[in-house]
Design an enzyme around this catalytic site. Structure first.
Site, PDB file in Angstrom:
ATOM      1  N   ASN A  13      21.480  34.743  -7.967  1.00  0.00           N
ATOM      2  CA  ASN A  13      21.636  34.339  -9.381  1.00  0.00           C
ATOM      3  C   ASN A  13      22.688  35.188 -10.082  1.00  0.00           C
ATOM      4  O   ASN A  13      23.455  34.677 -10.898  1.00  0.00           O
ATOM      5  CB  ASN A  13      20.299  34.408 -10.108  1.00  0.00           C
ATOM      6  CG  ASN A  13      19.453  33.192  -9.807  1.00  0.00           C
ATOM      7  OD1 ASN A  13      19.705  32.115 -10.342  1.00  0.00           O
ATOM      8  ND2 ASN A  13      18.485  33.341  -8.922  1.00  0.00           N
ATOM      9  N   LEU A  90       8.969  44.908 -17.710  1.00  0.00           N
ATOM     10  CA  LEU A  90       9.518  45.798 -18.743  1.00  0.00           C
ATOM     11  C   LEU A  90       8.451  46.053 -19.814  1.00  0.00           C
ATOM     12  O   LEU A  90       7.723  45.139 -20.216  1.00  0.00           O
ATOM     13  CB  LEU A  90      10.765  45.167 -19.360  1.00  0.00           C
ATOM     14  CG  LEU A  90      11.942  45.056 -18.374  1.00  0.00           C
ATOM     15  CD1 LEU A  90      13.022  44.129 -18.921  1.00  0.00           C
ATOM     16  CD2 LEU A  90      12.528  46.431 -18.047  1.00  0.00           C
ATOM     17  N   HIS A 106      12.910  32.021 -13.778  1.00  0.00           N
ATOM     18  CA  HIS A 106      11.695  31.957 -12.955  1.00  0.00           C
ATOM     19  C   HIS A 106      11.769  30.706 -12.075  1.00  0.00           C
ATOM     20  O   HIS A 106      12.143  29.639 -12.565  1.00  0.00           O
ATOM     21  CB  HIS A 106      10.472  31.899 -13.877  1.00  0.00           C
ATOM     22  CG  HIS A 106       9.183  31.922 -13.122  1.00  0.00           C
ATOM     23  ND1 HIS A 106       8.649  33.081 -12.608  1.00  0.00           N
ATOM     24  CD2 HIS A 106       8.344  30.921 -12.749  1.00  0.00           C
ATOM     25  CE1 HIS A 106       7.521  32.790 -11.966  1.00  0.00           C
ATOM     26  NE2 HIS A 106       7.317  31.488 -12.043  1.00  0.00           N
ATOM     27  N   ASP A 143       9.388  38.499 -23.553  1.00  0.00           N
ATOM     28  CA  ASP A 143       8.648  39.233 -24.588  1.00  0.00           C
ATOM     29  C   ASP A 143       7.659  40.168 -23.889  1.00  0.00           C
ATOM     30  O   ASP A 143       7.865  40.510 -22.729  1.00  0.00           O
ATOM     31  CB  ASP A 143       8.001  38.269 -25.591  1.00  0.00           C
ATOM     32  CG  ASP A 143       6.982  37.352 -24.945  1.00  0.00           C
ATOM     33  OD1 ASP A 143       6.618  37.593 -23.768  1.00  0.00           O
ATOM     34  OD2 ASP A 143       6.529  36.408 -25.606  1.00  0.00           O
ATOM     35  N   VAL A 146       4.031  38.445 -19.371  1.00  0.00           N
ATOM     36  CA  VAL A 146       4.697  38.224 -18.082  1.00  0.00           C
ATOM     37  C   VAL A 146       4.952  36.720 -17.936  1.00  0.00           C
ATOM     38  O   VAL A 146       4.001  35.941 -17.844  1.00  0.00           O
ATOM     39  CB  VAL A 146       3.838  38.749 -16.910  1.00  0.00           C
ATOM     40  CG1 VAL A 146       4.522  38.463 -15.575  1.00  0.00           C
ATOM     41  CG2 VAL A 146       3.595  40.242 -17.072  1.00  0.00           C
ATOM     42  N   ASP A 147       6.206  36.324 -17.987  1.00  0.00           N
ATOM     43  CA  ASP A 147       6.642  34.928 -17.855  1.00  0.00           C
ATOM     44  C   ASP A 147       6.179  34.042 -19.017  1.00  0.00           C
ATOM     45  O   ASP A 147       6.164  32.813 -18.893  1.00  0.00           O
ATOM     46  CB  ASP A 147       6.157  34.307 -16.525  1.00  0.00           C
ATOM     47  CG  ASP A 147       6.758  34.986 -15.302  1.00  0.00           C
ATOM     48  OD1 ASP A 147       7.878  35.522 -15.403  1.00  0.00           O
ATOM     49  OD2 ASP A 147       6.108  34.975 -14.241  1.00  0.00           O
ATOM     50  N   GLU A 176      18.597  26.829  -9.859  1.00  0.00           N
ATOM     51  CA  GLU A 176      18.720  28.085 -10.620  1.00  0.00           C
ATOM     52  C   GLU A 176      20.184  28.459 -10.801  1.00  0.00           C
ATOM     53  O   GLU A 176      20.598  28.900 -11.877  1.00  0.00           O
ATOM     54  CB  GLU A 176      18.019  29.224  -9.881  1.00  0.00           C
ATOM     55  CG  GLU A 176      16.515  29.098  -9.828  1.00  0.00           C
ATOM     56  CD  GLU A 176      15.886  30.356  -9.235  1.00  0.00           C
ATOM     57  OE1 GLU A 176      16.045  31.423  -9.823  1.00  0.00           O
ATOM     58  OE2 GLU A 176      15.241  30.257  -8.177  1.00  0.00           O
TER      59      GLU A 176
HETATM   60  C1  GRF Z   1      14.989  33.854  -8.090  1.00  0.00           C
HETATM   61  O1  GRF Z   1      14.214  32.872  -7.482  1.00  0.00           O
HETATM   62  C2  GRF Z   1      14.575  34.032  -9.525  1.00  0.00           C
HETATM   63  O2  GRF Z   1      14.084  32.877 -10.104  1.00  0.00           O
HETATM   64  C3  GRF Z   1      13.472  35.041  -9.417  1.00  0.00           C
HETATM   65  O3  GRF Z   1      13.862  35.902  -8.396  1.00  0.00           O
HETATM   66  C4  GRF Z   1      14.718  35.223  -7.481  1.00  0.00           C
HETATM   67  C5  GRF Z   1      15.944  36.045  -7.347  1.00  0.00           C
HETATM   68  O4  GRF Z   1      16.807  35.627  -6.332  1.00  0.00           O
HETATM   69  N1  GRF Z   1      13.218  35.663 -10.682  1.00  0.00           N
HETATM   70  P1  GRF Z   1      18.268  36.236  -6.237  1.00  0.00           P
HETATM   71  O5  GRF Z   1      18.119  37.750  -6.045  1.00  0.00           O
HETATM   72  O6  GRF Z   1      18.979  35.915  -7.516  1.00  0.00           O
HETATM   73  O7  GRF Z   1      18.911  35.600  -5.054  1.00  0.00           O
END
Ligand code: GRF
Length: 203
Positions: A13, A90, A106, A143, A146-147, A176
């Site tokens: 990501n 956090l 997420h 916030d 968590v999620d 993503e």
């Molecule tokens: C992703 O699936 C993201 O949604 C989650 O952690 C994973 C991270 O993957 N929070 P990467 O390190 O970005 O490949």
């Protein structure tokens, strides 16, 4: 708009965010911070010429760890913090310094399949076990929960017959990699969370 990215692992990501910035999106990745030594994400940052730091959480008080994160983010003058596979929760203290300026992605359609312990393949196992016909990903503000912070955007993918947690994870990951840069671009352009891009870096 200056973006700081917090990572723990592979960094796909992060890579999507770096690639979009390189392709002309109106934001700069100003700093990348990992809490896990050897995280491939750090190497991705360095390859892109972005300042990359390791801040380990092990064996030290949480406050001290978070103070160091905060110091680096401030030094980099970031307007927005993106969690991208950052596997630490956090504290409210940290969140209060960047309230409304921390995003997370997420790998499921929140508010379902989120919360403590819901990360990695466990998320996709839970989706498959539920028999859901769709999954996807969610970008939300962070916030104290968590999620549970306000949802900014979601993208859906189908769950296909014969899916394993791994095949579903790969399909969600593709979504993503499109969604996260789209959301950050929209914020930087003032189309989402108006004012955030224009206001001074978080105190
Ligand atoms: C992703 O699936 C993201 O949604 C989650 O952690 C994973 C991270 O993957 N929070 P990467 O390190 O970005 O490949």
């Amino acid at each position: 708009m200056r973006v700081g990215v917090l990572v723990s692992g592979y960094g796909s990501n992060l890579q999507a965010l770096l690639d979009a910035a390189a392709a002309g999106a109106p934001y700069t990745v100003a700093v990348v911070i990992a809490n896990v030594a050897g995280a491939p994400a750090l190497e991705r940052a360095r390859r892109a010429g972005v300042s990359a730091h390791l801040v380990e959480h092990r064996g030290r008080p949480r406050r001290e760890f978070e103070e160091e994160l905060l110091r680096l983010l401030r030094e980099a003058r970031v307007d927005l913090v993106c969690l991208a596979g950052f596997l630490r929760i956090l504290s409210p203290w940290f969140v209060s310094h960047f309230r409304g300026r921390i995003l997370n992605i997420h790998p499921a359609l929140l508010p379902a399949f989120g919360g403590r312990g819901m990360y990695g393949l466990r998320v996709h196992e839970a989706v498959l076990a539920s028999g859901a016909a769709q999954s996807g990903c969610t970008v939300h503000l962070v916030d104290e929960t968590v999620d549970g912070g306000p949802i900014l955007a979601r993208a859906t993918v189908p769950v296909l017959p014969g899916d394993t947690p791994e095949t579903l994870a790969a399909r969600v990951a593709q979504a993503e990699h499109r969604l996260y840069p789209q959301v950050v671009r929209a914020i930087a352009a003032g189309r989402l969370l108006p004012g955030l891009a224009a206001s001074p870096a978080g105190g």
